[in-house]
Design a protein around this motif. Sequence first.
Motif, PDB file in Angstrom:
ATOM      1  N   PHE A  93       8.667  35.236  50.513  1.00  0.00           N
ATOM      2  CA  PHE A  93       8.528  34.131  49.572  1.00  0.00           C
ATOM      3  C   PHE A  93       7.042  33.873  49.312  1.00  0.00           C
ATOM      4  O   PHE A  93       6.237  33.864  50.251  1.00  0.00           O
TER       5      PHE A  93
ATOM      6  N   MET B  30      13.196  39.071  42.844  1.00  0.00           N
ATOM      7  CA  MET B  30      13.403  37.629  42.920  1.00  0.00           C
ATOM      8  C   MET B  30      13.278  36.992  41.544  1.00  0.00           C
ATOM      9  O   MET B  30      12.472  37.415  40.711  1.00  0.00           O
TER      10      MET B  30
ATOM     11  N   LEU C   2      13.087  26.936  52.772  1.00  0.00           N
ATOM     12  CA  LEU C   2      12.639  28.167  52.143  1.00  0.00           C
ATOM     13  C   LEU C   2      12.365  29.221  53.203  1.00  0.00           C
ATOM     14  O   LEU C   2      12.080  28.888  54.361  1.00  0.00           O
TER      15      LEU C   2
ATOM     16  N   VAL D 191      11.161  26.456  39.208  1.00  0.00           N
ATOM     17  CA  VAL D 191      10.498  25.300  39.807  1.00  0.00           C
ATOM     18  C   VAL D 191      10.504  24.140  38.829  1.00  0.00           C
ATOM     19  O   VAL D 191      10.652  24.315  37.618  1.00  0.00           O
TER      20      VAL D 191
ATOM     21  N   ASN E 114       9.580  35.532  37.805  1.00  0.00           N
ATOM     22  CA  ASN E 114      10.103  36.523  38.752  1.00  0.00           C
ATOM     23  C   ASN E 114       9.017  37.040  39.685  1.00  0.00           C
ATOM     24  O   ASN E 114       8.341  38.020  39.399  1.00  0.00           O
TER      25      ASN E 114
ATOM     26  N   TRP F  18      15.692  26.438  42.505  1.00  0.00           N
ATOM     27  CA  TRP F  18      16.666  27.530  42.439  1.00  0.00           C
ATOM     28  C   TRP F  18      15.921  28.840  42.631  1.00  0.00           C
ATOM     29  O   TRP F  18      14.814  29.006  42.120  1.00  0.00           O
ATOM     30  N   PHE F  19      16.490  29.752  43.426  1.00  0.00           N
ATOM     31  CA  PHE F  19      15.961  31.108  43.445  1.00  0.00           C
ATOM     32  C   PHE F  19      17.059  32.092  43.815  1.00  0.00           C
ATOM     33  O   PHE F  19      18.068  31.743  44.425  1.00  0.00           O
ATOM     34  N   TYR F  20      16.824  33.317  43.390  1.00  0.00           N
ATOM     35  CA  TYR F  20      17.799  34.407  43.546  1.00  0.00           C
ATOM     36  C   TYR F  20      17.078  35.620  44.088  1.00  0.00           C
ATOM     37  O   TYR F  20      15.980  35.952  43.644  1.00  0.00           O
ATOM     38  N   LYS F  21      17.674  36.295  45.071  1.00  0.00           N
ATOM     39  CA  LYS F  21      17.062  37.478  45.659  1.00  0.00           C
ATOM     40  C   LYS F  21      17.993  38.677  45.547  1.00  0.00           C
ATOM     41  O   LYS F  21      19.217  38.560  45.703  1.00  0.00           O
TER      42      LYS F  21
ATOM     43  N   LEU G  17      12.822  32.875  40.313  1.00  0.00           N
ATOM     44  CA  LEU G  17      12.490  31.593  40.926  1.00  0.00           C
ATOM     45  C   LEU G  17      12.293  30.545  39.845  1.00  0.00           C
ATOM     46  O   LEU G  17      11.592  30.791  38.856  1.00  0.00           O
TER      47      LEU G  17
ATOM     48  N   PRO H 213      10.457  24.428  44.228  1.00  0.00           N
ATOM     49  CA  PRO H 213      11.591  25.293  43.892  1.00  0.00           C
ATOM     50  C   PRO H 213      12.891  24.493  43.810  1.00  0.00           C
ATOM     51  O   PRO H 213      13.167  23.638  44.661  1.00  0.00           O
TER      52      PRO H 213
END
Length: 565
Positions: free
Chosen positions: A140, A186, A133, A190, A161, A198-201, A188, A196
């Motif tokens: 984050f 973001m 991460l 969990v 988010n 999966w996450f997207y930025k 996110l 976590p």
Amino acid sequence: MLKEVRARRAMSRFKWILVLAIAVSGAVHSRTNAEEKLPQFVEDPVVSNNPNQSVPLAAVVTFKANQPVETTITLTEGEHRWEFTYDAARKAEKGLPVIGFRPDRKHELVVSIKNAGGEIASSEPLTFQSPKLPSDPAEFPKIAIATSDSKMAEPGFRLFNPRRRIPRQTQAGNEQEREFGESFGMLLMVDQAGTPVWFYKTDSRIAGFNYMDNGHILYVTADYRLVEIDMLGNEIRSWYASQRPQGKSTATPVETLTFHHDADLLDNGNVLALSSERRKIENYYTSEYEADAPRQDQWVMGDRAVEFTPGGKIVWSWKAFDHLSSRRIGYETFSHYWQRRGFPDTIDWSHANEITKLDDDSVLINFRYLSAVVKVDRKTGEILWIFGEPSGWSKELQSKLIQLQGDARWSWHQHAPTFTSRGTLLLFDNGNYRARPFNEPTSLAKTWSRAVEYELDEKTLTAKQVWTSETADEEKVVTIAMGSASETPEKGNILVGYGAILDPSQVHKVSWKTRSQIGQMTRCREYTHTTPAKIVWDLRLEPTGGNPKIGWNIFGCIPVSSLQP
């Protein structure tokens, strides 16, 4: 005579050899055909990092088979095991998306292929080391799990988010303070343990978002765009408000001023979204605290609901100015909301934050500053009912007001109204102010936020409270903005996103006017649908960094039953 006998014997041996050769040839040919029918890897599977760096906890598997096949990818990591299945239409040569990796761990993958006849072939195990991460405290949030009851909590995942913020000396904030928050977006996801998966930025703050059955996510940005992505972070479609202050975009233009807070993809393929319109109103308020303050002509922002085609053509529109009284205002009308978003000298009147198309083809719109949920007939534009604090409505709307029975209290500045599987209305009650101008608001430290559920009778226009997340021993918090409440599909629990919680240790030091000067945090909390409610899952996003500390909040939190890459 002897020569003839020898000739016949030779011929007999030749025929026998010929028959044997034909038999052997047939067997070899049959075996070759059978082998050709079995699924095989022409090019062995390879797993590689997601080429789209906006989603780092993802990978792509590529291979080539000798025939059309259905693919199953089985993943294991420690005690975790999950799998994805892709039909023959998904071309493995172009890459199959794989998600669900926990950060900084080694995962094992096995690829199995099955042809139309049901024959199966499997690869040797592959390994994938997921990345760590981000370590930057500004990139984050810090995740803490206070409670996780694996038996009573909803299985699966939670999607929210994270939004970052630093304290501001004024509600409007300076340019640097605004840029810090608005330039970071973001999403996110969990697992039950808060890990976590999966996450997207992205580079613009995210407001409302919807996770769809096909695994895509539609979200709203701070720069007035709507974006649909897949789980690798690839942009599928996007639209933008063509009249926005930021100017043109590469997305599909829609002839409207903004997109804000919420949008939904409809079954007919169109998009239903919240937008805005700005009107100059004569002799309007200049204060929400002083009824006798001088009046003046004001630019006022009201909400507009629009439905448009994938190509950007608006096919339905509903304007709050045309159906509700703009003279009925709520607290935070003068909070500089639109000034911070590119519209100088514009005050905020209705402030819708949720829109939903219902099964009866009506539309449900939530107006935060009016503390009202409004049901609209989509065909006629007529208001069918208003659920909210009853003071100050025009005579024309008095007959539309739902009456709250018993000693239950109204919701104030609420978010995320939704109808449950029981037909009840569930929402997140921010509980802010607990008054409307020009009545004195309740002291900030004496208010708190909750999830609450009402049973509505749409024929008699009455309602009663049937459930709340409040308990006698619960730590009371003030969510100053945002929030969500949703029913979980398997357990029937209530998952609550607490938006932007004012620092509980500092909330007694500030007022409604100075609240922006202290830090924020947030939590996602899951309650049983019992009385009293019991907390079975509790995740918190705590401040990170220092000088100043970075606070984290969320627009909402929703349950996700399974991953769909």
